[in-house]
Design a protein around this motif. Structure first.
Motif, PDB file in Angstrom:
ATOM      1  N   GLY A   1     -29.671  27.539 -93.925  1.00 25.03           N
ATOM      2  CA  GLY A   1     -30.031  26.131 -93.842  1.00 25.03           C
ATOM      3  C   GLY A   1     -29.576  25.495 -92.549  1.00 25.03           C
ATOM      4  O   GLY A   1     -30.319  24.728 -91.915  1.00 25.03           O
ATOM      5  N   ILE A   2     -28.352  25.811 -92.115  1.00 28.60           N
ATOM      6  CA  ILE A   2     -27.839  25.251 -90.858  1.00 28.60           C
ATOM      7  C   ILE A   2     -28.687  25.711 -89.683  1.00 28.60           C
ATOM      8  O   ILE A   2     -29.035  24.920 -88.792  1.00 28.60           O
ATOM      9  N   ILE A   3     -29.035  27.002 -89.668  1.00 31.77           N
ATOM     10  CA  ILE A   3     -29.858  27.521 -88.573  1.00 31.77           C
ATOM     11  C   ILE A   3     -31.236  26.882 -88.588  1.00 31.77           C
ATOM     12  O   ILE A   3     -31.796  26.533 -87.537  1.00 31.77           O
ATOM     13  N   ALA A   4     -31.806  26.685 -89.780  1.00 31.41           N
ATOM     14  CA  ALA A   4     -33.126  26.052 -89.876  1.00 31.41           C
ATOM     15  C   ALA A   4     -33.077  24.617 -89.349  1.00 31.41           C
ATOM     16  O   ALA A   4     -33.987  24.176 -88.627  1.00 31.41           O
ATOM     17  N   ILE A   5     -32.019  23.883 -89.682  1.00 30.36           N
ATOM     18  CA  ILE A   5     -31.879  22.519 -89.173  1.00 30.36           C
ATOM     19  C   ILE A   5     -31.754  22.529 -87.655  1.00 30.36           C
ATOM     20  O   ILE A   5     -32.391  21.735 -86.954  1.00 30.36           O
ATOM     21  N   GLY A   6     -30.921  23.435 -87.145  1.00 30.79           N
ATOM     22  CA  GLY A   6     -30.717  23.483 -85.702  1.00 30.79           C
ATOM     23  C   GLY A   6     -31.970  23.874 -84.930  1.00 30.79           C
ATOM     24  O   GLY A   6     -32.303  23.252 -83.914  1.00 30.79           O
ATOM     25  N   VAL A   7     -32.676  24.895 -85.404  1.00 33.43           N
ATOM     26  CA  VAL A   7     -33.880  25.350 -84.701  1.00 33.43           C
ATOM     27  C   VAL A   7     -34.971  24.290 -84.738  1.00 33.43           C
ATOM     28  O   VAL A   7     -35.616  23.996 -83.728  1.00 33.43           O
ATOM     29  N   SER A   8     -35.180  23.692 -85.912  1.00 37.28           N
ATOM     30  CA  SER A   8     -36.194  22.633 -85.994  1.00 37.28           C
ATOM     31  C   SER A   8     -35.798  21.440 -85.139  1.00 37.28           C
ATOM     32  O   SER A   8     -36.651  20.781 -84.530  1.00 37.28           O
ATOM     33  N   GLY A   9     -34.498  21.148 -85.065  1.00 33.75           N
ATOM     34  CA  GLY A   9     -34.046  20.067 -84.192  1.00 33.75           C
ATOM     35  C   GLY A   9     -34.312  20.361 -82.728  1.00 33.75           C
ATOM     36  O   GLY A   9     -34.711  19.468 -81.970  1.00 33.75           O
ATOM     37  N   LEU A  10     -34.099  21.603 -82.316  1.00 34.67           N
ATOM     38  CA  LEU A  10     -34.402  21.991 -80.935  1.00 34.67           C
ATOM     39  C   LEU A  10     -35.896  21.835 -80.635  1.00 34.67           C
ATOM     40  O   LEU A  10     -36.272  21.362 -79.555  1.00 34.67           O
ATOM     41  N   ILE A  11     -36.733  22.228 -81.575  1.00 38.53           N
ATOM     42  CA  ILE A  11     -38.179  22.121 -81.367  1.00 38.53           C
ATOM     43  C   ILE A  11     -38.599  20.662 -81.236  1.00 38.53           C
ATOM     44  O   ILE A  11     -39.362  20.280 -80.342  1.00 38.53           O
ATOM     45  N   ILE A  12     -38.087  19.821 -82.127  1.00 38.38           N
ATOM     46  CA  ILE A  12     -38.448  18.402 -82.075  1.00 38.38           C
ATOM     47  C   ILE A  12     -37.936  17.760 -80.791  1.00 38.38           C
ATOM     48  O   ILE A  12     -38.635  16.970 -80.153  1.00 38.38           O
ATOM     49  N   ASP A  13     -36.715  18.098 -80.380  1.00 40.33           N
ATOM     50  CA  ASP A  13     -36.190  17.541 -79.129  1.00 40.33           C
ATOM     51  C   ASP A  13     -37.022  18.002 -77.940  1.00 40.33           C
ATOM     52  O   ASP A  13     -37.261  17.230 -77.005  1.00 40.33           O
ATOM     53  N   GLY A  14     -37.467  19.263 -77.970  1.00 38.07           N
ATOM     54  CA  GLY A  14     -38.335  19.739 -76.900  1.00 38.07           C
ATOM     55  C   GLY A  14     -39.665  18.995 -76.860  1.00 38.07           C
ATOM     56  O   GLY A  14     -40.176  18.681 -75.778  1.00 38.07           O
ATOM     57  N   LEU A  15     -40.223  18.687 -78.032  1.00 43.25           N
ATOM     58  CA  LEU A  15     -41.471  17.917 -78.083  1.00 43.25           C
ATOM     59  C   LEU A  15     -41.257  16.505 -77.554  1.00 43.25           C
ATOM     60  O   LEU A  15     -42.104  15.957 -76.831  1.00 43.25           O
ATOM     61  N   LEU A  16     -40.122  15.888 -77.913  1.00 46.74           N
ATOM     62  CA  LEU A  16     -39.826  14.550 -77.407  1.00 46.74           C
ATOM     63  C   LEU A  16     -39.612  14.566 -75.901  1.00 46.74           C
ATOM     64  O   LEU A  16     -40.020  13.644 -75.183  1.00 46.74           O
ATOM     65  N   LEU A  17     -38.965  15.621 -75.391  1.00 49.80           N
ATOM     66  CA  LEU A  17     -38.783  15.744 -73.951  1.00 49.80           C
ATOM     67  C   LEU A  17     -40.120  15.914 -73.247  1.00 49.80           C
ATOM     68  O   LEU A  17     -40.347  15.345 -72.166  1.00 49.80           O
ATOM     69  N   ARG A  18     -40.994  16.674 -73.872  1.00 46.36           N
ATOM     70  CA  ARG A  18     -42.345  16.830 -73.317  1.00 46.36           C
ATOM     71  C   ARG A  18     -43.079  15.497 -73.298  1.00 46.36           C
ATOM     72  O   ARG A  18     -43.756  15.152 -72.312  1.00 46.36           O
TER      73      ARG A  18
END
Length: 288
Positions: free
Chosen positions: A259-276
């Motif tokens: 669960g922690i890894i899933a939260i972290g990975v999805s958070g990285l993806i969303i932050d990357g989309l926001l940065l884009r």
């Protein structure tokens, strides 16, 4: 009769050694964005495996990567007649939590932008609300989550409200600061050209404040993500944070790590989309 020395003869282009197609430095610069994160991940997994194999802690506390992978497969599929975790797969848990974050953080971001624009352009509004926003920003989510449960019950309302309240202050503060920092010369020039107050806000203030506002949005989403487990402490199943909390109650460390890894990975993806999105919306940032 003189002859031209051999050293003075013009070089034949065909005799020149071929230039390398791709210098090593150029190749490294292209692969570095992938090579460095991949290398750090492999090093982390190696250290994790060595720590788990050392026997310093039991597998209940530090399970090896293989057990975590097995837990990931179990919560993502149907096995032995059991579907995922508590009847819900990992993707479904994550999707429900993302919906809560999207709704809660969305409300907080919109409210933060509106209040930031008001506080940055109207002095008395900033004097009235800024102390309260600062007070709210310093509170940890658990400090008022119990109060939200008393007021709103144990269903979706307190969870979404908690995430909205957590996301609101970073956007409000960053937008207020950005609006207050807009060069006065630009505002005065727009007014001299006959722009109304709304025109000044729309054509001068908002574009100037947009880079810092988008940075505040990224921070707000990060704060909302960090509040996810707190938001799903009560009646959080289905939900990724609720799954983590429920698995922790039974010392199911592999599922907790999944669960922690899933939260972290999805958070990285969303932050990357926001940065884009930030790079598309404000392409001049860092260049002007």
């Amino acid at each position: 009769m003189s002859t031209t020395p051999a050293l003075l003869k013009p070089a034949d282009p065909a005799d020149a050694p071929p230039e390398p197609a791709a210098p090593a430095r150029s190749v490294w610069l292209r692969v570095r964005p992938v090579a460095l994160p991949s290398g750090s991940l492999l090093l982390f997994l190696l250290l994790w495996q060595l720590l788990a194999a050392s026997g310093t802690w039991s597998e209940t506390l530090v399970p090896p990567p293989a057990r975590v992978w097995d837990a990931f497969v179990d919560v993502s599929t149907t096995h032995d007649g059991i579907r995922g975790y508590n009847g819900t797969t990992l993707v479904e848990h994550l999707g429900i939590s993302l919906r809560r974050i999207g709704l809660g953080a969305g409300i907080g971001v919109v409210a933060g932008v509106v209040f930031g624009l008001l506080m940055g352009t109207v002095g008395w509004v900033r004097s009235l609300f800024e102390p309260w926003i600062t007070f709210l920003r310093t509170l940890p989510p658990l400090a008022y989550f119990s109060l939200l449960i008393i007021w709103l019950g144990i269903n979706e309302e307190p969870k979404v409200t908690l995430l909205a309240v957590a996301a609101f202050p970073p956007v409000a503060v960053s937008t207020t600061t950005a609006v207050a920092a807009v060069p006065k010369q630009l505002i005065e020039a727009a007014r001299a050209l006959g722009a109304s107050r709304w025109d000044v806000v729309r054509d001068v203030v908002v574009p100037s404040a947009l880079p810092e506002t988008l940075t505040g949005v990224r921070l707000a989403v990060g704060v909302a993500y960090s509040s996810l487990v707190a938001a799903e402490l009560v009646n959080g199943l289905p939900g990724i944070g609720g799954m983590v909390k429920d698995a922790a109650n039974y010392n199911n460390t592999p599922v907790v790590l999944v669960g922690i890894i899933a939260i972290g990975v999805s958070g990285l993806i969303i932050d990357g989309l926001l940065l884009r999105l930030e790079r598309v919306a404000v392409p001049w940032r860092g260049r002007a």
